[in-house]
Motif scaffolding. Structure first.
Motif, PDB file in Angstrom:
ATOM      1  N   ILE A 104       1.422  -5.233 -11.192  1.00 50.91           N
ATOM      2  CA  ILE A 104       0.548  -6.393 -11.423  1.00 50.91           C
ATOM      3  C   ILE A 104      -0.917  -5.972 -11.372  1.00 50.91           C
ATOM      4  N   THR A 105      -1.255  -5.111 -10.414  1.00 53.79           N
ATOM      5  CA  THR A 105      -2.638  -4.615 -10.319  1.00 53.79           C
ATOM      6  C   THR A 105      -3.014  -3.813 -11.564  1.00 53.79           C
ATOM      7  N   LEU A 106      -2.102  -2.952 -12.031  1.00 55.11           N
ATOM      8  CA  LEU A 106      -2.361  -2.166 -13.242  1.00 55.11           C
ATOM      9  C   LEU A 106      -2.545  -3.073 -14.452  1.00 55.11           C
ATOM     10  N   ALA A 107      -1.742  -4.120 -14.557  1.00 49.43           N
ATOM     11  CA  ALA A 107      -1.881  -5.045 -15.680  1.00 49.43           C
ATOM     12  C   ALA A 107      -3.220  -5.759 -15.621  1.00 49.43           C
ATOM     13  N   ALA A 108      -3.666  -6.146 -14.412  1.00 46.73           N
ATOM     14  CA  ALA A 108      -4.970  -6.822 -14.283  1.00 46.73           C
ATOM     15  C   ALA A 108      -6.114  -5.881 -14.672  1.00 46.73           C
ATOM     16  N   VAL A 109      -6.012  -4.618 -14.253  1.00 46.76           N
ATOM     17  CA  VAL A 109      -7.056  -3.646 -14.601  1.00 46.76           C
ATOM     18  C   VAL A 109      -7.090  -3.407 -16.110  1.00 46.76           C
ATOM     19  N   LEU A 110      -5.918  -3.239 -16.719  1.00 41.68           N
ATOM     20  CA  LEU A 110      -5.880  -3.016 -18.173  1.00 41.68           C
ATOM     21  C   LEU A 110      -6.386  -4.219 -18.941  1.00 41.68           C
ATOM     22  N   PHE A 111      -5.999  -5.413 -18.501  1.00 38.30           N
ATOM     23  CA  PHE A 111      -6.466  -6.612 -19.191  1.00 38.30           C
ATOM     24  C   PHE A 111      -7.978  -6.763 -19.024  1.00 38.30           C
ATOM     25  N   GLY A 112      -8.480  -6.481 -17.831  1.00 34.52           N
ATOM     26  CA  GLY A 112      -9.936  -6.536 -17.619  1.00 34.52           C
ATOM     27  C   GLY A 112     -10.665  -5.517 -18.469  1.00 34.52           C
ATOM     28  N   GLY A 113     -10.130  -4.318 -18.613  1.00 32.67           N
ATOM     29  CA  GLY A 113     -10.724  -3.299 -19.478  1.00 32.67           C
ATOM     30  C   GLY A 113     -10.715  -3.721 -20.927  1.00 32.67           C
ATOM     31  N   TRP A 114      -9.653  -4.341 -21.354  1.00 35.15           N
ATOM     32  CA  TRP A 114      -9.572  -4.813 -22.742  1.00 35.15           C
ATOM     33  C   TRP A 114     -10.619  -5.891 -22.999  1.00 35.15           C
ATOM     34  N   VAL A 115     -10.791  -6.797 -22.027  1.00 41.24           N
ATOM     35  CA  VAL A 115     -11.805  -7.835 -22.177  1.00 41.24           C
ATOM     36  C   VAL A 115     -13.203  -7.197 -22.179  1.00 41.24           C
ATOM     37  N   ALA A 116     -13.423  -6.195 -21.348  1.00 46.30           N
ATOM     38  CA  ALA A 116     -14.730  -5.520 -21.308  1.00 46.30           C
ATOM     39  C   ALA A 116     -15.013  -4.809 -22.625  1.00 46.30           C
ATOM     40  N   VAL A 117     -14.007  -4.212 -23.203  1.00 47.49           N
ATOM     41  CA  VAL A 117     -14.195  -3.546 -24.511  1.00 47.49           C
ATOM     42  C   VAL A 117     -14.551  -4.564 -25.573  1.00 47.49           C
ATOM     43  N   LEU A 118     -13.975  -5.728 -25.487  1.00 50.05           N
ATOM     44  CA  LEU A 118     -14.287  -6.764 -26.479  1.00 50.05           C
ATOM     45  C   LEU A 118     -15.716  -7.271 -26.322  1.00 50.05           C
ATOM     46  N   LEU A 144      21.583  -1.773   6.395  1.00 52.78           N
ATOM     47  CA  LEU A 144      20.595  -2.843   6.332  1.00 52.78           C
ATOM     48  C   LEU A 144      19.171  -2.274   6.352  1.00 52.78           C
ATOM     49  N   PHE A 145      18.974  -1.205   7.132  1.00 40.64           N
ATOM     50  CA  PHE A 145      17.654  -0.571   7.156  1.00 40.64           C
ATOM     51  C   PHE A 145      17.308  -0.018   5.773  1.00 40.64           C
ATOM     52  N   LEU A 146      18.292   0.631   5.130  1.00 39.43           N
ATOM     53  CA  LEU A 146      18.038   1.151   3.783  1.00 39.43           C
ATOM     54  C   LEU A 146      17.773   0.024   2.802  1.00 39.43           C
ATOM     55  N   LEU A 147      18.491  -1.092   2.958  1.00 41.14           N
ATOM     56  CA  LEU A 147      18.282  -2.227   2.059  1.00 41.14           C
ATOM     57  C   LEU A 147      16.879  -2.800   2.218  1.00 41.14           C
ATOM     58  N   THR A 148      16.427  -2.953   3.459  1.00 43.92           N
ATOM     59  CA  THR A 148      15.073  -3.475   3.663  1.00 43.92           C
ATOM     60  C   THR A 148      14.022  -2.484   3.172  1.00 43.92           C
ATOM     61  N   ALA A 149      14.272  -1.187   3.359  1.00 42.40           N
ATOM     62  CA  ALA A 149      13.330  -0.192   2.849  1.00 42.40           C
ATOM     63  C   ALA A 149      13.259  -0.245   1.322  1.00 42.40           C
ATOM     64  N   PHE A 150      14.413  -0.436   0.677  1.00 44.50           N
ATOM     65  CA  PHE A 150      14.438  -0.538  -0.787  1.00 44.50           C
ATOM     66  C   PHE A 150      13.685  -1.780  -1.254  1.00 44.50           C
ATOM     67  N   ILE A 151      13.890  -2.905  -0.565  1.00 45.21           N
ATOM     68  CA  ILE A 151      13.199  -4.137  -0.957  1.00 45.21           C
ATOM     69  C   ILE A 151      11.687  -3.985  -0.761  1.00 45.21           C
ATOM     70  N   THR A 152      11.273  -3.341   0.317  1.00 45.05           N
ATOM     71  CA  THR A 152       9.842  -3.108   0.563  1.00 45.05           C
ATOM     72  C   THR A 152       9.242  -2.219  -0.527  1.00 45.05           C
ATOM     73  N   ALA A 153       9.941  -1.153  -0.890  1.00 42.97           N
ATOM     74  CA  ALA A 153       9.446  -0.262  -1.944  1.00 42.97           C
ATOM     75  C   ALA A 153       9.382  -0.983  -3.287  1.00 42.97           C
ATOM     76  N   LEU A 154      10.366  -1.810  -3.578  1.00 44.12           N
ATOM     77  CA  LEU A 154      10.366  -2.564  -4.835  1.00 44.12           C
ATOM     78  C   LEU A 154       9.199  -3.549  -4.870  1.00 44.12           C
ATOM     79  N   THR A 155       8.916  -4.181  -3.747  1.00 43.86           N
ATOM     80  CA  THR A 155       7.780  -5.108  -3.681  1.00 43.86           C
ATOM     81  C   THR A 155       6.469  -4.370  -3.908  1.00 43.86           C
ATOM     82  N   ALA A 156       6.325  -3.206  -3.295  1.00 48.67           N
ATOM     83  CA  ALA A 156       5.096  -2.420  -3.496  1.00 48.67           C
ATOM     84  C   ALA A 156       4.961  -1.993  -4.962  1.00 48.67           C
ATOM     85  N   PHE A 157       6.068  -1.612  -5.581  1.00 51.48           N
ATOM     86  CA  PHE A 157       6.030  -1.193  -6.993  1.00 51.48           C
ATOM     87  C   PHE A 157       5.613  -2.350  -7.891  1.00 51.48           C
ATOM     88  N   ILE A 158       6.171  -3.539  -7.643  1.00 53.75           N
ATOM     89  CA  ILE A 158       5.807  -4.709  -8.463  1.00 53.75           C
ATOM     90  C   ILE A 158       4.339  -5.061  -8.252  1.00 53.75           C
TER      91      ILE A 158
END
Length: 151
Positions: free
Chosen positions: A109-123, A91-105
């Protein structure tokens, strides 16, 4: 029929039998028996009766099996603890995996926001930092008064 009796008189005579005690049986001397066959024992009871039978050796109980050094209950409790620890580790490993997956997602999302903001700035801006003549974005504050839109 007579008033003093409840039943009519019987037509036949009634014969009553009363038990008579029997005389005790005479005791016979024990008869010698051949070897190999157990001797017959006779016992005279206080009321005069004679009980005759073979002498029986008392039954020997089975030898006790030695107890294990650790009781089975203790072994079962220990195995339950080991199983519980294994489940908790999983169960500890399962919760650690879920926490890591949440951090990755969250990072995706942050990377997508930065890329989209950069694309808008370039435009909007050109290479020199000035506003390009491409798209114009008007952002105004919308006002609602008495259920009417004033934009």
């Amino acid at each position: 029929m007579n008033e003093s009796t409840r039943y009519p008189p019987a037509d036949t005579a009634v014969e009553v039998h009363r038990p008579v005690p029997l005389a005790p049986a005479p005791t016979a001397p024990p008869v010698p028996v051949q070897s190999g066959v157990p001797s017959v024992a006779s016992v005279v009871l206080p009321d005069g009766r004679v009980v005759t039978g073979y002498a029986v050796a008392p039954a020997q109980p089975e030898p006790l099996t030695p107890k294990p050094p650790v009781s089975r209950v203790a072994v079962n409790i220990a195995l339950g603890g080991v199983g519980f620890a294994a489940v908790c580790g999983g169960l500890f490993l399962l919760t650690a995996f879920i926490t890591a997956l949440t951090a990755f997602i969250t990072q995706l999302i942050t990377l997508a926001a930065v890329l989209f903001g950069g694309w808008v700035a370039v435009l909007i801006f050109d290479a020199r930092g000035h506003r390009a003549g491409g798209m114009t974005f008007y952002i105004r504050k919308a006002v609602f008064k008495r259920n009417r839109f004033y934009g």
